[in-house]
Enzyme design. Sequence first.
Site, PDB file in Angstrom:
ATOM      1  N   ASP A  81      36.751  37.222  35.696  1.00  0.00           N
ATOM      2  CA  ASP A  81      37.289  38.123  36.349  1.00  0.00           C
ATOM      3  C   ASP A  81      37.194  38.203  37.697  1.00  0.00           C
ATOM      4  O   ASP A  81      36.408  37.745  38.371  1.00  0.00           O
ATOM      5  CB  ASP A  81      36.818  39.393  35.915  1.00  0.00           C
ATOM      6  CG  ASP A  81      37.307  40.828  36.197  1.00  0.00           C
ATOM      7  OD1 ASP A  81      38.218  41.140  35.952  1.00  0.00           O
ATOM      8  OD2 ASP A  81      36.426  41.566  36.953  1.00  0.00           O
ATOM      9  N   GLU A 127      40.852  34.330  36.888  1.00  0.00           N
ATOM     10  CA  GLU A 127      41.968  35.711  37.145  1.00  0.00           C
ATOM     11  C   GLU A 127      41.735  35.767  38.468  1.00  0.00           C
ATOM     12  O   GLU A 127      40.961  35.873  39.332  1.00  0.00           O
ATOM     13  CB  GLU A 127      41.245  37.073  36.540  1.00  0.00           C
ATOM     14  CG  GLU A 127      42.323  38.077  36.897  1.00  0.00           C
ATOM     15  CD  GLU A 127      41.617  39.506  37.288  1.00  0.00           C
ATOM     16  OE1 GLU A 127      42.574  40.394  36.987  1.00  0.00           O
ATOM     17  OE2 GLU A 127      40.688  39.493  37.675  1.00  0.00           O
TER      18      GLU A 127
END
Length: 603
Positions: A243, A318
Site C-alpha cells: 500500500d 500500489e
Amino acid sequence: MPSLLKVLGISFGVIVVVGVVVGSITWAVLATRPLPPPELKPLDWWENTIIYQIYPRSFKDSDGDGIGDIQGIISKLDHLVEAGVGAIWMSPIFVSPMVDFGYDISDFYNIQTEYGTMADFEELVEKAHNLGIKIILDYVPNHASTDSEYFKKSVDREPGYENYFIWADPIITNTSDRQVPSNWISQFGGSVWEWNEQRQQYYLHQFAIEQADFNFREPAVRNEMLNIMKFWFEKGADGYRLDALPHLFEANPNDHNGTYPDEPLSGDMFVRPDQAGYTTQVHVRDQIELYDVVYEWREVADRWTEANETDTKILLAEAYANISMTMLYYGDENNRTGAHFPFNFDFITSLSASSNARDFVYTILRWLTYMPRGNVANWVFGNHDQNRVPSRFRPNMMDGLNSLNMMLPGVAITYQGEEIGMRDGYVSWEDTVDVAACNQGNPDNYLEFSRDPARTPYQWDNTTSAGFSTNATTWLPVGLDYMELNLQAQREAERSHFKVYQALTQLRKEPALSHGEYHIESLTANTLILVRHLRTYDTYALVFNVGQEQDVVDLSTVSLLRDPLTVYISSIHSNRNIDDTIPLEGSLTLTAGEALVLRGSPT
Ligand SMILES: *[C@@H]1O[C@H](CO)[C@@H](O)[C@H](O)[C@H]1NC(C)=O
Ligand SMILES: *[C@@H]1O[C@H](CO)[C@@H](O)[C@H](O)[C@H]1NC(C)=O
Ligand SMILES: *[C@@H]1O[C@H](CO)[C@@H](O)[C@H](O)[C@H]1NC(C)=O
Ligand SMILES: *[C@@H]1O[C@H](CO)[C@@H](O)[C@H](O)[C@H]1NC(C)=O
Ligand SMILES: *[C@@H]1O[C@H](CO)[C@@H](O)[C@H](O)[C@H]1NC(C)=O
Ligand SMILES: *[C@@H]1O[C@H](CO)[C@@H](O)[C@H](O)[C@H]1NC(C)=O
Ligand SMILES: *[C@@H]1O[C@H](CO)[C@@H](O)[C@H](O)[C@H]1NC(C)=O
Ligand SMILES: [Ca+2]
Ligand SMILES: [Ca+2]
C-alpha cells in the site's frame, strides 16, 4: 513470408520448390514441412492470472451485523471459481479502529474482530487453496494507527521506539509560539504535522491524523516490517499488495541543515490551500530511498519461496507515480528486482468517458513500451479508491473494458462488482463515512472526495440488502439499482455482463492469449482493435467502439486476421450472436460501446 503462404493460412518451415504435373501444365508449388506448434513456455502461477480485489467490509456479511466478514468470503468462494479468477487480494483485515477502514492498523498480527478470527483466516486460506485460488493480503507499511502499541511506546519514548515515527520539534517564531515544521499537506487534507502534547513534538501523517507515518530510516522499523511479512507468509498468504509506496519516505532533514524544507506551491488554482496538491509534494512522494526497501522485500519474498519450496510469493506495488518512477518498482539498472509488478493505473489516471480509441491505444502502448524487458504487464480498471468503471466510463462500455482487461497480455485485475458492471452507489452526506470526504468535504462537494460510492455492498441478488446481509441496515447503503443489477439475475439471464466475463476468463487459457504476441491499433477515431496471435493456434481479436456514436470500420487491412472470422463473444447490447460470420472484406458497423471478440483461423 510470401503472400501465398499467408493465403494458405498455414505455417511453413522448410520450403522446397518441386515440380508437379497437373494435366499438361507444370506448376511450381510449395511443398511443405509445417513447423511444429511453438513450445508453450510454462508460466508461473501469477503470470497470466486474474486477481480479484475483495473489499471485505462490503463483500458478504455472514452474521447479520451489516458488515462483511471472512466467513462471508468463504461462503462465496464458489462465485470466484465460477467467475474464473485465480487469486484474491483483500483490503486489510487486521485489527484497526477503522478510521480509514482498515488502512489504520493497530495490531498487524491479528484479525479485526468484526471480520472474524485467526481460525477464520486459516479456514479461508485452506479452502481457497483447495479451490486453486491464491490469497494476497494488503500490506500497509507506511503508517500505523495512533492506537497501535508502536505509537504509544514511541510517544512514551520507550527505548527502541523513540524514532519509530517521524517526530519533529516545532518552529518557534516571534509571532507565534509554535509552528509546524513544514508546509506539507496530508493526502486527506490539512497539515501532515499533528502536535502531541505528551512528547511536545509534532508527528508526521501523510494520511489521516490517526495514521502516523513510520520512520523508514529507523532499522528497527525496517526489521519489524520483515517480521510482519514473514508472519503472514507462514499463515499461508501467497503475496502482498503493498500500500501507498510513494509515500514511504519524506525528505531527509539531514540533507536540509536539520530542517524539514517547505515545498514550492504547485500553482494549481483548483486546489484549496489545505488540500494535497496545493504544494508540489516533491518532499513527500517518490523519494529514491524507498526503492531500496522494496528491493529488500523482494529478496525476502524470493528467499522464502526458494528455501521453503513454496509457490512463488508475489509482491504488487500500489504506486500512483509518473511512468519512470512507476517502472522503477519492477527493478533498476543494476538488475535488482522489486515488485512482481506495480499496478498499472493508466486506465484510471489517463482514460475516461471522453477518451477516444487513439487515447486508449496510446495509453496501453505506453505501459508496454516503458515496461523493462522480461517483465509482466497488468491492467487495473478500478479499486476501492476510485469511482466504479461504468461511472468513470459509460455503462455500455463495461463488456468492452472487461474484454480489454482479459485480452491484453499479462495479469488482469478485477475489483469486486466489475464482473457484473456494478455502478457507484448513492451515499448521502449523512451516510458518508469515508475519512477523505468527511475531512475535506461538505454537503455540496463531498462526492469529489468520497470513496464510499465505490464501496457499497456487493449486489448478490434481489433479496434484503441485495443478499449482502440479512440486516436491512448495512454499514454503507446498498446501491439503489440492486433489484435489476445483481449477480443472481445475471447468472439467469441469457446475456449478461457476468456471462461475458466468464467467457473472457475462459478465453484467457487459449495459447494466443497466454503466450501470443499482441497487436493493437485504432481503426478509426473511436474504434480500436486488439489482436492476440500465436502461430498455429486460433487468433482472437477484440474490436471495440469506445465512442458515443455508431462507427464503421474496415478489418481488411489488419495484419494477422484471416477468414473465416466468427463472433466468439459479443457485448450484451450487440445485435450479433455467437458464431455469426464477420467478413474480413467490406465494412463492419459497430454501435456505441459495442465490443466483439472475433475468432480467426490460425496463421
Ligand atoms: C444491523 O446493522 C446495523 C448497521 O451496521 C447495526 O447497527 C445493527 O446492530 C445490526 N443489527 C443486528 C441485528 O446485528
Ligand atoms: C524576534 O525577536 C527578537 C527579540 O525581540 C528580535 O531581535 C528579532 O529580530 C525578532 N525576529 C524576527 C524574525 O522578527
Ligand atoms: C545549509 O545552510 C548553509 C548555511 O546557512 C547554506 O549555505 C546551505 O545552502 C544550506 N543547505 C541546504 C541544503 O539548505
Ligand atoms: C521458511 O519458513 C520458515 C517458517 O516455516 C521461516 O521461519 C523461514 O524464515 C523461511 N525461510 C526463509 C529463507 O525465508
Ligand atoms: C517523474 O518524477 C520524478 C520524481 O518526482 C522526476 O524526477 C522525473 O523528472 C519525473 N519524470 C517524468 C517523465 O515526468
Ligand atoms: C544485468 O543483467 C544483464 C543480463 O544478465 C547483464 O548483461 C548486465 O551486465 C547486468 N547488469 C548489471 C549492472 O549487473
Ligand atoms: C427476484 O429474483 C428472482 C430470482 O432471480 C426472480 O425469480 C424474481 O422474479 C425477482 N423478483 C423481482 C421482484 O424482481
Ligand atoms: Ca458481519
Ligand atoms: Ca511515509
